[in-house]
Design a protein around this motif. Structure first.
Motif, PDB file in Angstrom:
ATOM      1  N   ARG A   1       5.777  21.895  -0.121  1.00  0.00           N
ATOM      2  CA  ARG A   1       7.112  23.161  -0.002  1.00  0.00           C
ATOM      3  C   ARG A   1       7.067  23.274  -1.540  1.00  0.00           C
TER       4      ARG A   1
ATOM      5  N   GLY B   1       4.612  28.114   2.091  1.00  0.00           N
ATOM      6  CA  GLY B   1       5.444  29.904   2.812  1.00  0.00           C
ATOM      7  C   GLY B   1       5.431  29.311   3.959  1.00  0.00           C
ATOM      8  N   TYR B   2       6.011  29.140   4.977  1.00  0.00           N
ATOM      9  CA  TYR B   2       5.936  28.781   6.520  1.00  0.00           C
ATOM     10  C   TYR B   2       6.503  29.519   7.630  1.00  0.00           C
ATOM     11  N   ILE B   3       5.430  30.624   8.595  1.00  0.00           N
ATOM     12  CA  ILE B   3       6.358  31.586   9.478  1.00  0.00           C
ATOM     13  C   ILE B   3       5.817  30.630  10.574  1.00  0.00           C
TER      14      ILE B   3
ATOM     15  N   HIS C   1      14.093  24.556   2.145  1.00  0.00           N
ATOM     16  CA  HIS C   1      13.834  24.751   1.197  1.00  0.00           C
ATOM     17  C   HIS C   1      15.346  24.036   0.408  1.00  0.00           C
TER      18      HIS C   1
ATOM     19  N   ARG D   1      13.388  33.991   4.056  1.00  0.00           N
ATOM     20  CA  ARG D   1      13.614  32.862   3.717  1.00  0.00           C
ATOM     21  C   ARG D   1      12.177  32.865   3.575  1.00  0.00           C
ATOM     22  N   GLU D   2      11.375  32.542   3.962  1.00  0.00           N
ATOM     23  CA  GLU D   2       9.865  32.287   3.680  1.00  0.00           C
ATOM     24  C   GLU D   2       9.938  32.626   2.246  1.00  0.00           C
TER      25      GLU D   2
ATOM     26  N   HIS E   1      11.489  32.722  -1.992  1.00  0.00           N
ATOM     27  CA  HIS E   1      10.590  31.393  -2.556  1.00  0.00           C
ATOM     28  C   HIS E   1       9.821  31.891  -3.448  1.00  0.00           C
TER      29      HIS E   1
ATOM     30  N   PRO F   1       6.472  32.587  -2.568  1.00  0.00           N
ATOM     31  CA  PRO F   1       5.789  31.220  -2.408  1.00  0.00           C
ATOM     32  C   PRO F   1       4.373  31.316  -2.481  1.00  0.00           C
TER      33      PRO F   1
ATOM     34  N   LEU G   1       1.228  31.354   2.148  1.00  0.00           N
ATOM     35  CA  LEU G   1       1.617  32.015   3.211  1.00  0.00           C
ATOM     36  C   LEU G   1       0.819  31.705   4.201  1.00  0.00           C
TER      37      LEU G   1
END
Length: 545
Positions: free
Chosen positions: A349, A354-356, A379, A433-434, A437, A439, A442
């Motif tokens: 992370r 990033g992770y949906i 996070h 949220r993802e 940051h 990323p 993703l």
């Protein structure tokens, strides 16, 4: 069925306000509306899960009041939820009779009734099949049979096509026409406007908690429905410009994951179709099936790689391996040149993943926690959530307010629980949220499942904007239009292997859907499916296992 003046209030919000709907007997009545419009609340009222504050419900001209789902079932109402309510380790028969043992027992009489219903409505259900061996289309038919078994004459289907490929959607619609021909009534909730026009006899549109109009599917267009729903045109996932670079961001080589523990393996030759009557023997995981079978792929900066596949063919395991949630038995994972194969989840992370998640309730949110706490999830060690190893709650709250504002998360405030938001607004919170940051890579698993056209457009725009800045994306979706429209490259996953690839510019959803069931492999061209020499085995009903 007639609903008049249905109103339901919750603290700080009116979910339903003066709803009026008339559903004709023996029709498919579609109910559409944006996320948070009040559809789910209305269906819960209709199914006895909640009581209205005002208004009346009448069935066949008789006014009714439901205190529990049991009351609704007794009046012939059945509901098939978007997330299936089946026990994987039980057979179809056991799932159907569970809780309804008093109706027809649990033996020969129940089996006979199940087969009668299955034959009458063309459901093709096998009572002795294990649910865990069924594809998603078959599971859905079991859910429909389950409510018919309890005597339902009015069926509520909540997003029934969310995880189906085009061929399975057509088969479901055939089933619905059979139900309609027998005098049953179907309330069909969906965000897929093209499908609504294809199957519905009547359409009711809900916006901001109240009914705003009806539409005739014979003359209405998707554009008109979208404007009724959200006041804007139907968005398109299509990405016109290419931003793909030649710089690899994610490299996966030979990723293999064996099923853990003791596995039931059919005692038959590999060339033969496995049927429910086959004899099973227990073997260790080393000789069991491969959940991931020598998966190799590369995603470059600015590239969206789409993975198509019927659910249960290794997509979830691929995500878990990339995130570090499971340890693969073989293979290498590199992110921006760094080997992540043995790196824990938090470091991945922090390294820019990033992770949906595919299931926002199980893996994306703490439903009973406020929005600002959910903003921190995944996070914890990163800014603005923490400073020098200590949580910075003030900064986290301020950033949550920014996400709510920028991603149009409709909420009374950041202190309400995630459970109080509609599904689409929960999804927008996760995406915000993802993306916050920045990323490098993703994982977007079903990023717009169960969200309305307005929220779809915002999520697609967020992914496209980040891609333009160099983000590499692994996109997994059951929405084939989304998959084809957003992806720069397409791969098909079947039984844990990447078996085919396709050009998103030429492939059709029907061709892609066919490859997903194992009917084609190699390189797929629009109009023709090349290299079909490899024909993976299929189950009796044609579903990929």
């Amino acid at each position: 069925m007639e609903l008049h003046g249905i109103t339901k209030r919750f603290p700080g919000v009116v979910a339903n306000r003066d709803i009026a709907i008339t559903v004709r007997k023996g029709t498919v009545h579609a109910l559409i509306g944006e996320n948070g419009a009040g559809k789910s609340t209305l269906m819960k009222i209709l199914y006895g899960m909640q009581k209205p504050d005002e208004g009346t419900i009448a069935i066949d001209g008789e006014q009714v009041a439901f205190s529990t789902p049991g009351d609704a079932i007794a009046r012939g109402i059945g509901m098939v939820h978007q997330h299936f309510m089946l026990a994987d380790n039980l057979t179809v028969l056991e799932n159907v009779v569970l809780g309804g043992e008093k109706l027809h027992g649990i033996g020969a009489k129940a089996r006979k009734k199940i087969l009668e219903i299955s034959d009458a409505y063309g459901l093709g259900v096998r009572p002795d099949a294990l649910v865990e061996d069924l594809g998603v289309a078959d599971r859905q038919r079991v859910e429909i049979l389950k409510v018919l078994y309890r005597g339902a004459r009015i069926l509520i289907l909540d997003e029934p096509t969310a995880v189906l490929v085009p061929q399975e959607v057509d088969a479901l619609f055939d089933n619905l026409r059979e139900l309609k021909a027998e005098g049953l009534t179907v309330i069909f909730i969906s965000h897929k406007l093209g499908e609504v026009l294809k199957v519905a006899d009547d359409i009711t549109v809900i916006r901001r908690g109240t009914t705003v109009g009806t539409a005739d599917p014979r003359t209405a267009t998707t554009k008109q429905l979208a404007e009724l729903m959200v006041g804007s045109e139907l968005p398109s996932p299509e990405t016109r410009e290419s931003t793909v670079t030649d710089v690899p961001m994610l490299q996966v080589e030979g990723l293999t994951l064996l099923e853990t523990g003791i596995t039931a393996v059919p005692q038959v030759s590999a060339a033969r179709v496995v049927s429910p009557s086959d004899t099973y023997v227990h073997e260790s995981a080393e000789v069991g099936r491969k959940l991931l079978d020598d998966v190799s792929l590369t995603i470059h900066k600015g590239e969206i790689l789409g993975i198509a596949g019927v659910e249960g063919n290794g997509q979830t395991e691929l995500i878990e391996a990339l995130m570090g949630m499971v340890s693969p038995d073989a293979g290498v994972i590199r992110l921006d040149g760094a080997d992540l194969s043995a790196v824990p989840v938090r470091k991945r992370r922090e390294g820019g993943i990033g992770y949906i998640p595919e299931d926002r309730h199980r893996h994306g949110l703490l439903l009973e926690a406020p929005l600002w706490e959910n903003r921190i999830l995944g996070h914890v060690t990163e800014a603005p959530n923490s400073k020098r190893g200590i949580l910075d709650l003030k900064a986290a709250r301020q950033d949550t307010e920014r996400i709510v504002r920028e991603y149009d998360v409709r909420t009374p405030g950041i202190d309400v629980t995630a459970a109080s938001l509609s599904g689409g607004n929960q999804q927008k919170l996760i995406v915000g949220r993802e993306m916050s940051h920045n990323p490098k890579f993703l994982i977007a698993a079903h990023p717009t499942r169960g969200v309305d056209v307005g929220a779809q457009a915002q999520i697609w725009d967020a992914i496209r904007d980040a891609r333009r800045e160099g983000l590499a994306v692994l996109l997994i979706s059951a929405d084939l239009d989304e998959l084809i429209g957003l992806s720069d490259t397409l791969r098909v996953m079947y039984r844990g292997k990447l078996v085919a690839d396709a050009d998103p510019a030429t492939i059709t959803p029907e061709q892609l859907g066919s490859a997903m069931t194992g009917a084609a492999s190699g390189h797929l061209e629009g109009g023709e499916q090349a290299e079909q020499s490899a024909q993976p085995e299929q189950s009796e009903d044609g579903d990929a296992r």
